[in-house]
Write a protein that holds these residues in place. Structure first.
Motif, short mmCIF file in Angstrom:
data_model
loop_
_atom_site.label_atom_id
_atom_site.label_comp_id
_atom_site.label_asym_id
_atom_site.label_seq_id
_atom_site.Cartn_x
_atom_site.Cartn_y
_atom_site.Cartn_z
N GLY A 253 0.81 -1.21 0.00
CA GLY A 253 0.00 0.00 0.00
C GLY A 253 0.84 1.26 0.00
O GLY A 253 0.62 2.17 -0.80
N GLN A 254 1.83 1.31 0.89
CA GLN A 254 2.66 2.52 0.98
C GLN A 254 3.51 2.71 -0.26
O GLN A 254 3.65 3.82 -0.78
N SER A 255 4.10 1.62 -0.76
CA SER A 255 4.98 1.73 -1.93
C SER A 255 4.19 2.09 -3.18
O SER A 255 4.57 2.97 -3.95
N LEU A 256 3.07 1.41 -3.38
CA LEU A 256 2.30 1.64 -4.60
C LEU A 256 1.56 2.97 -4.57
O LEU A 256 1.31 3.57 -5.62
N ALA B 59 1.94 5.45 -7.59
CA ALA B 59 0.77 5.92 -8.33
C ALA B 59 0.73 7.45 -8.39
O ALA B 59 0.45 8.03 -9.45
N GLU B 60 1.03 8.10 -7.26
CA GLU B 60 1.06 9.56 -7.26
C GLU B 60 2.10 10.08 -8.24
O GLU B 60 1.87 11.04 -8.98
N TRP B 61 3.25 9.44 -8.24
CA TRP B 61 4.34 9.83 -9.13
C TRP B 61 3.93 9.64 -10.58
O TRP B 61 4.12 10.52 -11.43
N GLN B 62 3.35 8.49 -10.90
CA GLN B 62 2.97 8.20 -12.29
C GLN B 62 1.88 9.15 -12.78
O GLN B 62 1.95 9.64 -13.92
N VAL B 63 0.89 9.40 -11.95
CA VAL B 63 -0.18 10.32 -12.35
C VAL B 63 0.37 11.73 -12.55
O VAL B 63 -0.05 12.44 -13.48
#
Length: 332
Positions: free
Chosen positions: A89-92, A96-100
């Motif tokens: 959860g913490q890693s993804l 996800a924030e980075w990718q978006v």
């Protein structure tokens, strides 16, 4: 329709289908106990509302069934399942924030991208990339797992037999940007973000190329780990040299320490880490300070030059004898 899609449209596009089940319904279908399902959902980083609204998809139910299967087979226990969920959860979430944020900076393709008229350009672009991203993530994850397992086995072999499985010796390094506080006042938000991204990106590349692991980034500071003093020293030297080649990025200073480290949830803890951090605070701009243990490990290696400087008192750590690390006569 507004390009700023509402949450239901985004969820439907990216989660493989609409939300069909309330929390109670999802739990009942999965075979996992309500208490464990709640712990898992919270560990993954999501709000676990039980307001009777349909918030769970078929994929959510299938994920809980997978956990139930692993528990029934004895592969993991409940505590291990929750810890693994928290790690994912913490890693993804960060990924996800980075990718978006990257996707949000891309210019709209002509026509707005596949499905953009229905759900908006950003979720449409993300949906279009899902198959490729999922395939790439699986490959990268397997490689990272193999690398982590190799590092752990190597550490176990070098540790004492009575040492805890996640407590073993390694070299850790702290590196931070000099005058970051001043820069944060002088630069606007966009300029500061660009500086931090440049620092983190360059540092990550140099750490991985030299065989180390980037443990975490803290804006103006990074923490890395390496299995050997040679690898850690090479990373430190390359960081000091590499950062200077980037216009607008200030000098860095690095602290290196060797000793037992507690590795938990992808992070590292202990006196060795504290000592490396303190050495960084002692270092002058553009310099690298190593502790006595790192200096001993590098002694006699002509690729490196180590010059002892006066002892310093470090609160909670006692007296530390730092050594300035430079490239030696046989250095590349």
């Amino acid at each position: 329709m507004s390009p700023r899609s509402d949450k239901s449209e985004i969820d439907s596009a990216l989660l493989g289908g609409p939300a069909r089940y309330t929390r109670d319904e999802a739990v009942a279908r999965s075979g996992v106990s309500p208490d464990l399902a709640l712990r898992l959902w919270r560990a993954l980083g999501f709000a676990a509302k039980n307001d009777g609204q349909a918030r769970f998809t078929d994929a959510d139910v299938e994920a809980l069934r997978t956990v139930s299967t692993l528990l029934d087979a004895g592969v993991v226990d409940e505590e291990a399942a929750v810890r693994l969920a928290r790690a994912m959860g913490q890693s993804l979430a960060r990924m996800a924030e980075w990718q978006v944020s990257v996707l949000a900076t891309l210019p709209d393709s002509e026509g707005g991208g596949s499905g953009a008229e229905e759900i908006g350009p950003l979720p449409a672009r993300a949906k279009e990339l899902l198959p490729a991203m999922e395939s790439l993530m699986a490959t990268v994850w397997r490689r990272q797992m193999a690398a982590a397992a190799s590092r752990t086995l190597s550490a176990w072999e070098s540790a004492k037999d009575d040492t805890a499985p996640n407590y073993y010796p390694m070299v850790v390094g702290f590196a931070d940007l000099v005058s970051y506080t001043t820069l944060s006042r002088d630069l606007d938000e966009i300029g500061l973000a660009a500086l931090v991204e440049e620092f983190e990106g360059t540092s990550a590349d140099l750490v991985s190329e030299s065989g180390g692991r980037l443990v975490k980034t803290l804006g103006d500071e990074i923490l890395y780990a390496a299995g050997t003093a040679e690898a850690a020293a090479e990373i430190a030297l390359r960081l000091a040299e590499g950062i200077k080649t980037h216009a607008g990025v200030p000098d860095i200073r690095v602290g290196l320490a060797y000793g037992p480290v507690l590795a938990v949830l992808g992070d590292v803890f202990g006196t060795t880490v504290n000592r490396a951090s303190r050495l960084t605070s002692f270092a002058q701009p553009g310099t690298i300070l190593a502790d006595q243990d790192v200096a001993n490990l590098l002694k006699g290696d002509a690729r490196y030059e180590l010059v002892g400087v006066r002892e310093r008192h470090a609160h909670g750590l006692g007296r530390i004898r730092p050594y300035v690390l430079r490239r030696g006569a046989d250095g590349r």
